[in-house]
Design an enzyme around this catalytic site. Structure first.
Site, PDB file in Angstrom:
ATOM      1  N   ARG A 157       0.820  -1.222   0.000  1.00 33.34           N
ATOM      2  CA  ARG A 157       0.000   0.000   0.000  1.00 33.34           C
ATOM      3  C   ARG A 157       0.852   1.269   0.000  1.00 33.34           C
ATOM      4  O   ARG A 157       0.339   2.356  -0.218  1.00 33.34           O
ATOM      5  CB  ARG A 157      -0.978  -0.005   1.187  1.00 33.34           C
ATOM      6  CG  ARG A 157      -1.947   1.163   1.172  1.00 33.34           C
ATOM      7  CD  ARG A 157      -3.048   1.051   2.208  1.00 33.34           C
ATOM      8  NE  ARG A 157      -2.589   0.624   3.510  1.00 33.34           N
ATOM      9  CZ  ARG A 157      -1.924   1.405   4.366  1.00 33.34           C
ATOM     10  NH1 ARG A 157      -1.662   2.656   4.067  1.00 33.34           N
ATOM     11  NH2 ARG A 157      -1.539   0.928   5.533  1.00 33.34           N
ATOM     12  N   ASP A 184      -6.167  13.116 -19.009  1.00 31.13           N
ATOM     13  CA  ASP A 184      -6.414  11.686 -19.135  1.00 31.13           C
ATOM     14  C   ASP A 184      -5.925  11.299 -20.532  1.00 31.13           C
ATOM     15  O   ASP A 184      -6.529  11.663 -21.535  1.00 31.13           O
ATOM     16  CB  ASP A 184      -7.915  11.408 -18.953  1.00 31.13           C
ATOM     17  CG  ASP A 184      -8.247   9.922 -18.998  1.00 31.13           C
ATOM     18  OD1 ASP A 184      -7.516   9.168 -19.676  1.00 31.13           O
ATOM     19  OD2 ASP A 184      -9.251   9.526 -18.373  1.00 31.13           O
ATOM     20  N   TYR A 237     -14.568  11.166 -19.690  1.00 28.72           N
ATOM     21  CA  TYR A 237     -15.005   9.804 -19.374  1.00 28.72           C
ATOM     22  C   TYR A 237     -16.160   9.855 -18.367  1.00 28.72           C
ATOM     23  O   TYR A 237     -16.102  10.581 -17.375  1.00 28.72           O
ATOM     24  CB  TYR A 237     -13.805   9.046 -18.806  1.00 28.72           C
ATOM     25  CG  TYR A 237     -14.117   7.649 -18.359  1.00 28.72           C
ATOM     26  CD1 TYR A 237     -14.368   6.643 -19.283  1.00 28.72           C
ATOM     27  CD2 TYR A 237     -14.159   7.339 -17.008  1.00 28.72           C
ATOM     28  CE1 TYR A 237     -14.655   5.365 -18.865  1.00 28.72           C
ATOM     29  CE2 TYR A 237     -14.445   6.046 -16.592  1.00 28.72           C
ATOM     30  CZ  TYR A 237     -14.689   5.064 -17.517  1.00 28.72           C
ATOM     31  OH  TYR A 237     -14.977   3.793 -17.105  1.00 28.72           O
TER      32      TYR A 237
END
Ligand SMILES: *Cc1c(COP(=O)(O)O)cnc(C)c1O
Length: 384
Positions: free
Chosen positions: A48, A174, A102
């Protein structure tokens, strides 16, 4: 040998390999440990913390492809997007977003920003004047996505990043549709590049992942929040992603050759109203595409005329799969109004120009004559 100036296929194949010092195997070993030593080590590793050997090395490949200082890999594209945006936006800040982004990103903004007292504005169109008019004194980020989904509209990346710089605003793009093979936004002045690695990076429709590439300073800020939100990718999937990315440039180039050929075929077809593909001279952003992209990409969309039963057409396809998602080595088609843009209201869809007759086509690596034959036979069955 100058390892800082490698060609794109060499970066895909070699940069970021994990060396197998124990057995001298020719490919990266997988390190699945979720527990690492804390004494006598330079790095305290933990999945993590985004710093296991496989994560750490794959980031180098992604950073090299995007010409960025650093990168991070996430469990999904949306984990990369949400972590990045929340890392830089605090209560009272404002973000400007391109209108047709998106659907999942738009849903994140519209459902979450209010909870964090973050203001947002979607542009009306993609012109520089419109981006400029949306900027306010508390604007922190301009967020773009080009070419856009599913209409393949382009934003002038350099112009937007210059505008943002002049106002002290951070830029995020993006870059999923273009991939770094076709477009390297950091070289055009963008601060942060995001990918849904589920798409071309993975390329075989069997991985869900995300990535961010940026300066070390920006990656450090995203990392600080990332370890709290915990959106890391499992090391087994990181390894699969590294394997997939070796062929990224080969795949994308083969796929976009098909896209160009199929775009021309569809444009000439009597049952098709119009085709959206930046590589067609008729596309309104054709010159911009030539300027800011190395290739036109492998996504297109097209609209059937009303004498075709659109859903019947999709069901009649024998080779091309009507399916969610995109960018695999297999060609797929979908109806944006019922999938990627289903969360929008019908008014939002209408404003964006997404009709019920619009099909998004993700080109794979099949032989183009087989794709053409499949489309021909499916159309022939569906003329009303
Ligand atoms: C799929 C996609 C995303 C979201 O990525 P996930 O991996 O599904 O979370 C974001 N942006 C674009 C352009 C996409 O196509």
């Amino acid at each position: 040998m100058d390892k800082h100036n490698l060609g794109v296929n060499t970066i895909c194949t070699h940069v970021g390999e994990v060396e197998d010092t124990q057995f001298k195997g020719g490919v990266s070993p997988i390190f699945l440990a979720s527990s690492y030593a804390f004494m006598d080590v330079n790095v305290k590793r933990y999945p993590r913390y985004f710093n296991t050997p496989n994560q750490d090395h794959l980031c180098r490949k992604i950073a090299a492809l995007e010409q960025a200082e650093s990168a991070m890999i996430f469990g999904s594209g949306m984990a990369a997007i949400s972590t990045t945006l929340l890392a830089f936006l605090k209560a009272g800040d404002h973000i400007v977003l391109q209108n047709d982004i998106y659907g999942g990103t738009r849903n994140f903004i519209e459902t979450q920003c209010d909870n964090y007292s973050i203001e947002y504005t979607f542009t009306k169109d993609l012109s520089l004047e419109d981006f400029d008019s949306c900027i306010k004194s508390n604007t922190k980020i301009i967020y773009i996505e080009t070419p856009s989904n599913p209409l393949l509209k382009l934003v002038d990346i350099e112009a937007v990043s210059n505008l943002a710089k002049s106002k002290g605003v951070l830029t995020v793009i993006d870059n999923t549709f273009a991939t770094p093979i076709n477009q390297q936004p950091i070289t055009l002045g963008i601060d942060i590049v995001i990918h849904s690695a589920t798409k071309y990076f993975g390329g075989h429709s069997d991985i869900c992942a995300g990535a961010v590439a940026a300066s070390q300073q920006h990656i450090d800020a995203i990392w600080q929040l990332g370890i709290n939100l915990g959106g890391n990718l499992s090391d087994f999937t990181v390894w699969m992603l590294e394997r997939s990315m070796k062929t990224l440039a080969l795949r994308v180039k083969a796929q976009q050759r098909n896209a160009k050929r199929l775009a021309k075929f569809l444009q000439a077809h009597s049952s098709i109203e119009n085709v959206n593909y930046p590589g067609l001279k008729s596309h309104p952003n054709y010159n911009l595409a030539k300027r800011q992209m190395n290739g036109f990409g492998a996504m297109l969309s097209f609209e059937f005329k009303s004498h075709i039963n659109v859903k019947g057409f999709l069901s009649s396809l024998e080779l091309i799969k009507p399916s969610m998602s995109l960018a695999g080595v297999e060609s797929t088609m979908l109806l944006p109004a019922e999938t990627s843009h289903a969360l929008l209201t019908s008014e939002e869809r209408r404003n964006q120009g997404i009709t019920n007759r619009l099909i998004r086509f993700s080109l794979g690596i099949e032989c183009k004559k087989d794709l053409i034959n499949d489309i021909e036979q499916a159309i022939a069955k569906q003329i009303l």
